[in-house]
Design a protein around this motif. Sequence first.
Motif, short mmCIF file in Angstrom:
data_model
loop_
_atom_site.label_atom_id
_atom_site.label_comp_id
_atom_site.label_asym_id
_atom_site.label_seq_id
_atom_site.Cartn_x
_atom_site.Cartn_y
_atom_site.Cartn_z
N UNK A 51 12.20 6.01 -2.11
CA UNK A 51 12.05 7.43 -2.45
C UNK A 51 11.16 8.05 -1.39
N UNK A 52 11.60 9.13 -0.79
CA UNK A 52 10.80 9.80 0.24
C UNK A 52 10.07 10.99 -0.38
N UNK A 53 8.76 11.03 -0.19
CA UNK A 53 7.97 12.16 -0.68
C UNK A 53 8.28 13.39 0.18
N UNK A 54 8.66 14.49 -0.48
CA UNK A 54 9.02 15.71 0.25
C UNK A 54 7.82 16.63 0.46
N UNK A 55 6.78 16.46 -0.35
CA UNK A 55 5.57 17.28 -0.24
C UNK A 55 4.46 16.60 -1.00
N UNK A 56 3.26 17.16 -0.89
CA UNK A 56 2.13 16.59 -1.62
C UNK A 56 2.34 16.72 -3.12
N UNK A 114 0.44 8.58 11.28
CA UNK A 114 0.36 9.87 11.96
C UNK A 114 1.06 10.98 11.18
N UNK A 115 1.48 10.72 9.94
CA UNK A 115 2.23 11.71 9.17
C UNK A 115 1.37 12.95 8.90
N UNK A 116 1.96 14.12 9.13
CA UNK A 116 1.27 15.38 8.85
C UNK A 116 1.73 15.98 7.52
N UNK A 117 2.88 15.52 7.01
CA UNK A 117 3.38 16.02 5.73
C UNK A 117 2.35 15.80 4.63
N UNK A 139 -0.94 0.21 -6.94
CA UNK A 139 0.16 0.34 -5.99
C UNK A 139 -0.42 0.17 -4.59
N UNK A 140 -0.15 -0.95 -3.92
CA UNK A 140 -0.68 -1.16 -2.57
C UNK A 140 -0.15 -0.11 -1.58
N UNK A 141 -0.98 0.22 -0.60
CA UNK A 141 -0.61 1.17 0.45
C UNK A 141 -0.59 0.44 1.78
N UNK A 142 0.46 0.67 2.55
CA UNK A 142 0.58 0.10 3.89
C UNK A 142 0.73 1.24 4.88
N UNK A 143 -0.11 1.24 5.90
CA UNK A 143 -0.02 2.25 6.95
C UNK A 143 0.82 1.70 8.10
N UNK A 144 1.82 2.47 8.52
CA UNK A 144 2.68 2.08 9.64
C UNK A 144 2.16 2.80 10.89
N UNK A 204 6.17 7.90 2.85
CA UNK A 204 5.57 9.14 3.34
C UNK A 204 5.76 9.17 4.85
N UNK A 205 6.74 9.91 5.29
CA UNK A 205 7.05 10.05 6.71
C UNK A 205 7.44 11.50 6.99
#
Length: 691
Positions: free
Chosen positions: A37-42, A62-65, A82-87, A13-14
């Motif tokens: 895989x890049x998420x294109x939208x919610x 800081x992603x706004x998408x 599914x673990x989540x990592x914040x960059x 998610x970027x």
Amino acid sequence: MTPRESVVRLLLVEDRVEDAERIASILRNGGMAVRPTKAESEDHFETVIGQQSFDLVVVGAEARLIPMERVVELVEASGKDVPIIAVLNELTDANIQRAFDSGVPRVAPRAHPEILQFSIANAFAAVESRRSVRRLQASLRETERRCDALIESSRDPIAYIHEGMHIRANQAYLEMFGFEEFEEVEGLSLLDLVAPAHAEEFRQLLKRLTKGEPPPKTMQLTAQRGDGSAFEAVMEFAQASYEGEPCLQVIFRQRSIDAEVVRELDELRQRDQVTGLYNRQHFLAEVDHTAARAAEGEKELALLLIEIDNYASVLAEIGLGNTDSLLEACAQRLQKVLGDEQVLARFGEHTFAARLEKSNHKKTAETADKVRAAFDGKILEIGEKSMSIWVSLGAVQIGERIATTQQILGKASQCVNAAMSMGGNRVELFDPAAGDRAEEQRIQERVREIEQALENNSFVLHFQPVISLHGDPGEAYEVLIRMKLPSGELVPPLSFLPEAEEHGLTGRIDRWVIGRALALISERHKLRRDTTLFVNITASSLMDEQLPGLIGRQIAKLGIDGSRLVLEIPESKVFTNLRPAQEFAQALKRFHVGLTLEQFGSGVNSFQVLNHIDADFLRIDRSFMVDLAKNTEHQKKIREIADRARDLGKRTIAEFVQDAASMTVLFTSSVNYVSGNFLAPPGPEMNYEFG
């Protein structure tokens, strides 16, 4: 580090494609195989997280998408682990606290690739461990269910005891003590079933057990039924678990013979009747115990498997009737060599095993060779015959990295088979630590070979034709490097370039190859051959500010067309070194040197890089060539890349062509050039007949 064969499925998610690609490239550069895989939208995120399997979600803080808090909600709603990592762009207390408040337990700094790579690898290892635990728990539940059914049907009176109280008992146990239902004994202290004469002795045993001491194998006492009647019994103990809780398994056997006979019977159950050594069942229990000790960190434990060489021939010579005499003679020889300090057993038909205590790598090797030497052609008295036999040994140094019975016996079996396959009468020893030492020595030796090849000009170039599908004039080859050892052996690049990169030698190798390629272009030009050479370079060359000038001076000195040299760099390396790559590409343009992006199409959005780098050629990632004639998705992807590249004025190369059917597909696409072993394998000469 995540093994290369473990593909990490990333959901990224970027806001910017470059940021997502950079994360994937950092992981690839660290040796991780990733499928991003890049998420294109919610909506897209919600769909793919629900329908596909992912190992990790990596979200830009800081992603706004899709805001980080919403990512957490969507992952939790999916019900998946599914673990989540914040960059984080900046690793500040406020940013870390914001990530934690949003429900993201792991953070990593964007500006530190090594830490980012470590954090993602660590999260992947953690989720893989949890999955493994869940699989093991499911397997354990199934095993416990089967065991419970076996216990219930057993005629042995069996009970499970936790903190001195009954938590499970089978029907045979209830019948022995005169109970009809388990409810009558549930929660009853085991002490209540012991006659007063032995109550104090048994109470002391229970106290020792609560302190963590192991139970004795057996205990003789007088048991007491519910009606007050008593009987002499032998209790057998074993540590166990019931419904996930540690407990004690107890078997009551009514004693009708004296204690000495009981001890003798117990000893007989542990012994092989032919050799007098411990039997396989007892030895397996010893290995289980040894493995548990090793898992807790205990060292200097080892196992030997000893097998008679050419057993069938030996048996044919002595006769089937002397089989027991042969095994007995071998057992006596082994007991004489190993003594009484080690556990020695007959493990198979003609296989023996020994568990060694206080035995490090050196001592294990010495002991194993001592056993081998004790048989090495020496005479054994077998019944009325005398003959010489030989043995092969598989030895395993047991430690934390090999601490299960299956692993230990598996490695020992592999070693003894290897010893026998090499003629027998030898020892093969497996020691994980020794393997590490050998690997380090191998790397050091390889680095010395690379340095010597650079000093002695011992690299060799091979050439694979790059063929135009549209009849373009001239000829082109991809340049492939080999390292020639003093023995004359040619070492392929994958066998030395990783070590060269790790020790900072790839830049020197790149310079050597480029210099040699320019000289060859000059030689071909003098022969009136317009030859283009494609030369692979590494990321270290992108950082070499002096390299473009050096190339330019060499081109001017030789008086050749710079466009005949095309340097190739993987797309992922450009993404992770974008600024140096831009400056490098701009510097090359002054001398008309071409640039190819390799492994093109493997990234999140490969065409995005062309906004920053003016590449001349795009070499399509070879993964799309696998089973091309049958894989419609790969065909579609290649056509999309080729068509879009054509519209942008870029030429494409499809490599790894393996069959005529693939060529048919490529002929109907917009691909410009092809290469592969089906057309012509690499060779030391540039002698392909271009149309």
